[in-house]
Design a protein around this motif. Structure first.
Motif, PDB file in Angstrom:
ATOM      1  N   GLN A 113     -63.598 -41.681   8.518  1.00 56.18           N
ATOM      2  CA  GLN A 113     -64.199 -40.675   7.148  1.00 56.18           C
ATOM      3  C   GLN A 113     -63.138 -40.413   6.367  1.00 56.18           C
ATOM      4  O   GLN A 113     -63.228 -40.335   5.119  1.00 56.18           O
ATOM      5  CB  GLN A 113     -64.860 -39.455   7.890  1.00 56.18           C
ATOM      6  CG  GLN A 113     -65.485 -38.418   6.977  1.00 56.18           C
ATOM      7  CD  GLN A 113     -66.078 -37.552   7.642  1.00 56.18           C
ATOM      8  OE1 GLN A 113     -66.690 -37.333   8.714  1.00 56.18           O
ATOM      9  NE2 GLN A 113     -66.017 -36.141   7.146  1.00 56.18           N
ATOM     10  N   SER A 114     -61.979 -39.877   6.803  1.00 56.25           N
ATOM     11  CA  SER A 114     -60.841 -39.639   6.270  1.00 56.25           C
ATOM     12  C   SER A 114     -60.182 -40.671   5.313  1.00 56.25           C
ATOM     13  O   SER A 114     -59.937 -40.673   4.079  1.00 56.25           O
ATOM     14  CB  SER A 114     -59.454 -39.141   7.033  1.00 56.25           C
ATOM     15  OG  SER A 114     -60.074 -37.775   7.469  1.00 56.25           O
ATOM     16  N   LEU A 115     -60.336 -42.187   5.880  1.00 52.46           N
ATOM     17  CA  LEU A 115     -59.797 -43.180   5.153  1.00 52.46           C
ATOM     18  C   LEU A 115     -60.737 -43.425   3.887  1.00 52.46           C
ATOM     19  O   LEU A 115     -60.264 -43.425   2.746  1.00 52.46           O
ATOM     20  CB  LEU A 115     -59.630 -44.211   5.818  1.00 52.46           C
ATOM     21  CG  LEU A 115     -58.517 -44.687   7.107  1.00 52.46           C
ATOM     22  CD1 LEU A 115     -58.903 -45.906   7.960  1.00 52.46           C
ATOM     23  CD2 LEU A 115     -57.372 -44.608   6.356  1.00 52.46           C
ATOM     24  N   LYS A 116     -62.013 -43.276   4.152  1.00 50.38           N
ATOM     25  CA  LYS A 116     -62.895 -43.362   3.034  1.00 50.38           C
ATOM     26  C   LYS A 116     -62.628 -42.382   2.103  1.00 50.38           C
ATOM     27  O   LYS A 116     -62.706 -42.745   0.723  1.00 50.38           O
ATOM     28  CB  LYS A 116     -64.414 -43.246   3.416  1.00 50.38           C
ATOM     29  CG  LYS A 116     -65.400 -43.428   2.540  1.00 50.38           C
ATOM     30  CD  LYS A 116     -66.842 -43.495   3.077  1.00 50.38           C
ATOM     31  CE  LYS A 116     -67.830 -44.059   2.015  1.00 50.38           C
ATOM     32  NZ  LYS A 116     -69.221 -43.912   2.409  1.00 50.38           N
ATOM     33  N   LEU A 117     -62.514 -40.960   2.292  1.00 48.59           N
ATOM     34  CA  LEU A 117     -62.140 -39.889   1.549  1.00 48.59           C
ATOM     35  C   LEU A 117     -61.012 -40.237   0.689  1.00 48.59           C
ATOM     36  O   LEU A 117     -60.899 -40.188  -0.742  1.00 48.59           O
ATOM     37  CB  LEU A 117     -62.247 -38.678   2.119  1.00 48.59           C
ATOM     38  CG  LEU A 117     -63.394 -38.031   2.434  1.00 48.59           C
ATOM     39  CD1 LEU A 117     -63.260 -36.711   3.453  1.00 48.59           C
ATOM     40  CD2 LEU A 117     -64.007 -37.602   1.347  1.00 48.59           C
ATOM     41  N   TYR A 118     -60.070 -40.608   1.288  1.00 44.19           N
ATOM     42  CA  TYR A 118     -58.335 -40.925   0.573  1.00 44.19           C
ATOM     43  C   TYR A 118     -58.752 -42.000  -0.504  1.00 44.19           C
ATOM     44  O   TYR A 118     -58.139 -42.091  -1.439  1.00 44.19           O
ATOM     45  CB  TYR A 118     -57.445 -41.290   1.469  1.00 44.19           C
ATOM     46  CG  TYR A 118     -56.856 -39.979   2.053  1.00 44.19           C
ATOM     47  CD1 TYR A 118     -55.758 -39.415   1.387  1.00 44.19           C
ATOM     48  CD2 TYR A 118     -57.380 -39.253   3.274  1.00 44.19           C
ATOM     49  CE1 TYR A 118     -55.290 -38.034   1.904  1.00 44.19           C
ATOM     50  CE2 TYR A 118     -56.598 -38.193   3.780  1.00 44.19           C
ATOM     51  CZ  TYR A 118     -55.728 -37.689   3.144  1.00 44.19           C
ATOM     52  OH  TYR A 118     -55.118 -36.416   3.806  1.00 44.19           O
ATOM     53  N   GLN A 119     -59.499 -43.209  -0.212  1.00 41.32           N
ATOM     54  CA  GLN A 119     -59.715 -44.305  -0.825  1.00 41.32           C
ATOM     55  C   GLN A 119     -60.529 -43.924  -2.097  1.00 41.32           C
ATOM     56  O   GLN A 119     -60.330 -44.597  -3.272  1.00 41.32           O
ATOM     57  CB  GLN A 119     -60.579 -45.312   0.132  1.00 41.32           C
ATOM     58  CG  GLN A 119     -60.527 -46.872  -0.755  1.00 41.32           C
ATOM     59  CD  GLN A 119     -59.153 -47.250  -0.920  1.00 41.32           C
ATOM     60  OE1 GLN A 119     -58.231 -47.022  -0.224  1.00 41.32           O
ATOM     61  NE2 GLN A 119     -59.084 -48.482  -1.729  1.00 41.32           N
ATOM     62  N   GLY A 120     -61.521 -43.056  -1.944  1.00 38.81           N
ATOM     63  CA  GLY A 120     -62.320 -42.927  -3.157  1.00 38.81           C
ATOM     64  C   GLY A 120     -62.332 -41.839  -3.726  1.00 38.81           C
ATOM     65  O   GLY A 120     -63.199 -41.262  -4.721  1.00 38.81           O
TER      66      GLY A 120
END
Length: 398
Positions: A246-253
């Motif tokens: 979830q954090s990876l997705k937030l940082y990516q987008g």
């Protein structure tokens, strides 16, 4: 650095090593000024030391839910933190290093920073000697080591600002060195640990399928699997992987910094739709990155280790050019690898990227279009020279 490189025909490596080491040691007691990532490093390490899972709660939620465990030290780290509302985005192998820092710090920020810095300097020493060994193995001029060991960006971002890309490069170089000695299991293991340190080397997997020496090597893939499992198995505890992804997705987008092609496309999005299209652009650019990596891996089909490294450099370049966030320290693994090729783009970029630090001097971290233009104009010229100019050298054939 450049003066020493061009004026030294036969550098005395003992003095080059001591000089670069002394510069790093001069930063030993400094507090990072141009990066505020270290409070999260120390926070996560402190939670691990307390026997708690850093992936289960955001720092914001943790302070609210565990008032009995809160301390002035943790409250201070929380105040310094840049993303207290997000779950930890650092892989378990990073967490192990954070724990070492917490174990020795005794609730003192400066001690924690010192321990992290010593670990990173030890990694840098490993890179120095691996580069020497590999230059000798490939019969390349070892003078290029000066370009890494005395590079201002490398010193500032690894030793000064405590970023772990140096350890990523260490593992990638160790993987190459092990392959050069036909130790395929070790090579796979080192590559797996580079993924465990930062996820990005995972994008190199198609290159190993296109490289004859690793494609059908069971030993290489077994070593890789063991290292990756050892690095990420901890995410299966209490479903930590859900929050991690979830954090990876937030940082990516969500975040934008020092981008190139992404910024141009974002402006088109503003013109066409009237709002920031980062949520739509990011998956498209990620898909293009994947297609490009697969294409280059299939097209190049490296026949030796130097060609494999050259392919890695191209893939890193292609990937970074499409990203919405390009922090200066992201360049370091690819820059270190590029020293084994005839490509100059990453060397030029380590100097041009200094323009991006202008944003740190602005209270609102506002980027300057002029400085972005200067940085990427220099990089564009270097890319043209490396890959499109008739004067560029052919792919290394050794």
């Amino acid at each position: 650095m450049l003066a020493i490189y061009f004026l030294s025909n036969h550098p005395k490596w003992k003095w080059v090593f001591i000089g670069g080491l002394l510069i790093r040691l001069s930063l030993l007691l400094s507090i990072p000024k141009w990066s505020d990532d270290y409070p999260r490093f120390l926070w996560d390490g402190e939670l691990v030391k307390m026997g708690q899972n850093p992936y289960l709660e955001t720092p914001q939620d943790w302070l609210q839910n565990h008032p009995e465990s809160t301390s002035p030290y943790l409250e201070n780290l929380f105040e310094l933190m840049n993303s207290p509302a997000y779950f930890s985005v650092y892989p378990p192998l990073n967490q192990a290093i954070f724990y070492v820092a917490a174990w020795g710090e005794n609730l003192d920020t400066k001690s924690g920073i010192l321990i992290l810095r010593v670990i990173l300097i030890l990694g840098e020493i490993g890179i120095f000697f691996l580069l020497l060994k590999l230059f000798e193995h490939f019969q390349l001029s070892s003078k290029k080591l000066i370009l890494y060991w005395l590079n201002p960006l490398v010193i500032m971002e690894i030793t000064g600002n405590l970023h772990f890309e140096g350890l990523v490069l260490l593992f990638l170089l160790a993987s190459v060195y092990a392959l050069s000695k036909n130790k395929n299991t070790l090579s796979g293991g080192f590559w797996g640990f580079s993924i465990g340190m930062k996820l990005l080397p995972l994008m190199l997997i198609p290159t190993f399928f296109s490289f004859f020496k690793t494609r059908k090597s069971k030993a290489f893939w077994i070593g890789s699997a063991i290292a990756i499992i050892a690095s990420f198995a901890w995410l299966l505890i209490d479903d930590s992987w859900i929050h991690f992804l979830q954090s990876l997705k937030l940082y990516q987008g969500k975040f934008e910094f020092n981008a190139s092609i992404y910024y141009l496309l974002r402006e088109v999005g503003f013109w066409v739709k009237g709002y920031n299209v980062i949520g739509e652009l990011t998956p498209i650019l990620s898909g293009i990155s994947l297609i490009g990596i697969l294409y280059f891996s299939w097209k190049r089909k490296p026949q030796n280790l130097l060609q494999l490294i050259d392919l890695w450099v191209l893939i890193y370049l292609f990937y970074l050019m499409l990203q919405p966030v390009v922090h200066p320290w992201y360049l370091i693994p690819a820059f270190g690898l590029s020293l084994f090729t005839d490509k100059k783009a990453f060397l030029i970029w380590t100097f041009a990227v200094i323009f991006s630090y202008q944003a740190y001097g602005d209270p609102n971290y506002q980027e300057s279009s002029i400085f972005l233009f200067l940085e990427y104009s220099m990089l564009a010229l270097a890319i043209y020279w490396d890959y499109f100019s008739t004067n560029s050298n052919p792919l290394l054939a050794k």
